[in-house]
Design an enzyme around this catalytic site. Structure first.
Site, PDB file in Angstrom:
ATOM      1  N   LYS A   1      -4.253 -16.052  -6.300  1.00  0.00           N
ATOM      2  CA  LYS A   1      -5.274 -16.756  -5.535  1.00  0.00           C
ATOM      3  C   LYS A   1      -4.684 -18.101  -5.099  1.00  0.00           C
ATOM      4  O   LYS A   1      -5.268 -19.170  -5.305  1.00  0.00           O
ATOM      5  CB  LYS A   1      -6.540 -16.935  -6.377  1.00  0.00           C
ATOM      6  CG  LYS A   1      -7.766 -17.383  -5.584  1.00  0.00           C
ATOM      7  CD  LYS A   1      -8.182 -16.433  -4.489  1.00  0.00           C
ATOM      8  CE  LYS A   1      -9.422 -16.957  -3.752  1.00  0.00           C
ATOM      9  NZ  LYS A   1      -9.655 -16.243  -2.481  1.00  0.00           N
TER      10      LYS A   1
ATOM     11  N   ASP B   1      -9.841  -3.569 -15.472  1.00  0.00           N
ATOM     12  CA  ASP B   1     -11.163  -3.031 -15.809  1.00  0.00           C
ATOM     13  C   ASP B   1     -11.807  -2.384 -14.589  1.00  0.00           C
ATOM     14  O   ASP B   1     -12.486  -1.350 -14.700  1.00  0.00           O
ATOM     15  CB  ASP B   1     -12.060  -4.127 -16.384  1.00  0.00           C
ATOM     16  CG  ASP B   1     -11.838  -4.337 -17.863  1.00  0.00           C
ATOM     17  OD1 ASP B   1     -10.966  -3.656 -18.438  1.00  0.00           O
ATOM     18  OD2 ASP B   1     -12.522  -5.188 -18.466  1.00  0.00           O
TER      19      ASP B   1
ATOM     20  N   TYR C   1      -5.440 -17.634 -21.160  1.00  0.00           N
ATOM     21  CA  TYR C   1      -5.623 -17.088 -22.504  1.00  0.00           C
ATOM     22  C   TYR C   1      -4.873 -17.866 -23.585  1.00  0.00           C
ATOM     23  O   TYR C   1      -5.005 -17.570 -24.766  1.00  0.00           O
ATOM     24  CB  TYR C   1      -5.195 -15.612 -22.540  1.00  0.00           C
ATOM     25  CG  TYR C   1      -6.122 -14.721 -21.744  1.00  0.00           C
ATOM     26  CD1 TYR C   1      -7.058 -13.916 -22.368  1.00  0.00           C
ATOM     27  CD2 TYR C   1      -6.075 -14.707 -20.353  1.00  0.00           C
ATOM     28  CE1 TYR C   1      -7.919 -13.111 -21.638  1.00  0.00           C
ATOM     29  CE2 TYR C   1      -6.923 -13.914 -19.614  1.00  0.00           C
ATOM     30  CZ  TYR C   1      -7.847 -13.119 -20.257  1.00  0.00           C
ATOM     31  OH  TYR C   1      -8.703 -12.336 -19.523  1.00  0.00           O
TER      32      TYR C   1
ATOM     33  N   ASP D   1      -9.127 -11.404  -4.671  1.00  0.00           N
ATOM     34  CA  ASP D   1     -10.457 -10.968  -4.262  1.00  0.00           C
ATOM     35  C   ASP D   1     -10.369  -9.854  -3.219  1.00  0.00           C
ATOM     36  O   ASP D   1     -11.148  -8.884  -3.248  1.00  0.00           O
ATOM     37  CB  ASP D   1     -11.280 -12.144  -3.739  1.00  0.00           C
ATOM     38  CG  ASP D   1     -10.549 -12.994  -2.708  1.00  0.00           C
ATOM     39  OD1 ASP D   1      -9.305 -12.962  -2.663  1.00  0.00           O
ATOM     40  OD2 ASP D   1     -11.234 -13.703  -1.945  1.00  0.00           O
TER      41      ASP D   1
ATOM     42  N   ASP E   1      -6.579  -8.766 -16.206  1.00  0.00           N
ATOM     43  CA  ASP E   1      -7.679  -8.316 -17.063  1.00  0.00           C
ATOM     44  C   ASP E   1      -8.826  -7.777 -16.211  1.00  0.00           C
ATOM     45  O   ASP E   1      -9.362  -6.682 -16.459  1.00  0.00           O
ATOM     46  CB  ASP E   1      -8.147  -9.497 -17.916  1.00  0.00           C
ATOM     47  CG  ASP E   1      -9.035  -9.080 -19.074  1.00  0.00           C
ATOM     48  OD1 ASP E   1      -9.346  -7.882 -19.201  1.00  0.00           O
ATOM     49  OD2 ASP E   1      -9.412  -9.967 -19.863  1.00  0.00           O
TER      50      ASP E   1
END
Length: 354
Positions: free
Chosen positions: A187, A248, A136, A220, A244
């Site tokens: 990850k 959600d 970001y 994941d 983020d």
């Protein structure tokens, strides 16, 4: 006296933020909290009128004179590149160094769960998202743009300082609230450099928190397990992008964005508090905007100011609205924004006077 800036912003932010401000003023008056609220018109309307997003001197005033900012939403189809949104919201996060994005994932009633056999007991966690680094920061560029050979690069920026302080924030919160297990998600099997830094920091911090169990799960796999076994994840810390996405998903399993609150924090400094639902331009002016996320965001703001008892009052008032289905259509109710707001504030008044 605690000065609170209110920035309604765009879309339904201009409908729900004032409702939250009324609630804070009501509680301040009833309980002698000394809150002083001031409205600011930063958003698409102001940007389209005179090009103003968020002046540097205003940022400095917020940093110097205010304890918190209650934010509505940004995003307007009249500004298709969302420049004003980035220059307002990201400036507040980055320039005020609000490195903790704290988002509760808490189911308010079993009937809102989309997961079979999982209810309030299982869906009740807090996510710590690093808020000032990662993809970001907008480092990167395009080469041969507009051609068949175009190359686009976005850098994922992770500093030792940034990783350590967000991990410590999650661990300190867990210790304070009696949680024994904290999950870090990355990850690192694919993103070796950034993920490797997170892994090293996480393993080193275990020495400072011998009373806690520091665990790890690839992002994941964690996303899958949030659907299968959400009860595992009471406290999770991760980077900006993964946070983020995961939060959600958390909103999806806990009733939707209309119930999702967030806080942007740097302990001991000004905090930024915003519901997660965005500006929702398609329902502006219909009376369908859900104010519950804003009220729960106000509870986080009150906690930030040290008013924990009043924060619990707000949460109890919301629980009563849920129990009696005084809710907007997005979560199965039939009430308008103002009707839900009036009900919640009536419960707050009653509980505050008890």
């Amino acid at each position: 006296m605690s000065k609170i800036a209110v920035i309604p912003g765009d879309g339904i932010g201009k409908e729900v933020a004032p409702e939250g401000a009324k609630l804070l003023e009501q509680l301040s008056s009833a309980r002698g909290l000394g809150l002083e609220l001031e409205f600011f018109d930063y958003g698409a309307d102001r940007y389209l009128k005179d090009g103003t997003t968020l002046p540097p001197e205003q940022l400095e005033a917020f940093r110097r004179d205010y304890r918190a900012i209650l934010f509505g939403a940004v995003g307007d189809p009249r500004v298709p590149d969302s420049r004003h949104a980035r220059e307002i919201l990201l400036a507040l996060r980055f320039q005020l160094d609000l490195y903790v994005n704290l988002r509760p994932v808490r189911l308010l009633a079993d009937r809102f769960s989309p997961l079979v056999g999982k209810g309030r007991k299982e869906i009740d966690g807090v996510f710590f998202r690093e808020n000032t680094e990662g993809v970001y920061v907008d480092v990167g560029g395009n080469f041969k743009q507009g051609t068949a050979d175009e190359i686009a690069i976005t850098e994922d920026v992770n500093s030792r300082k940034g990783v350590e302080r967000i991990c410590r924030a999650a661990l300190d919160w867990a210790r304070k609230h009696g949680e024994k297990t904290v999950w870090m998600s990355d990850k690192s099997n694919a993103m070796r450099h950034a993920g490797g830094l997170w892994q090293r920091v996480w393993k080193e911090l275990a020495r400072d928190y011998p009373d806690l169990e520091l665990r790890h799960m690839y992002v994941d796999v964690l996303a899958m397990q949030m659907v299968l076994r959400p009860e595992l994840f009471r406290v999770v810390v991760t980077n900006n992008l993964f946070g983020d996405i995961l939060t959600d998903l958390g909103a999806g399993i806990s009733g939707g964005l209309g119930f999702s609150a967030s806080a942007n924090l740097n302990p001991g400094k000004i905090g930024l508090f915003e519901p997660v639902h965005g500006s929702a331009p398609d329902i502006v002016g219909t009376g369908k905007a859900n104010p519950i996320a804003t009220f729960l965001t106000c509870a986080l703001l009150l906690e930030h100011l040290g008013h924990d008892a009043e924060a619990r009052i707000v949460e109890k008032a919301v629980d009563l609205a849920v129990a009696e289905n005084v809710l907007t259509p997005d979560v199965g109710g039939s009430r308008t924004t103002s009707e839900v707001s009036e009900f919640v504030r009536a419960q707050v008044a009653r509980l505050a006077a008890a």
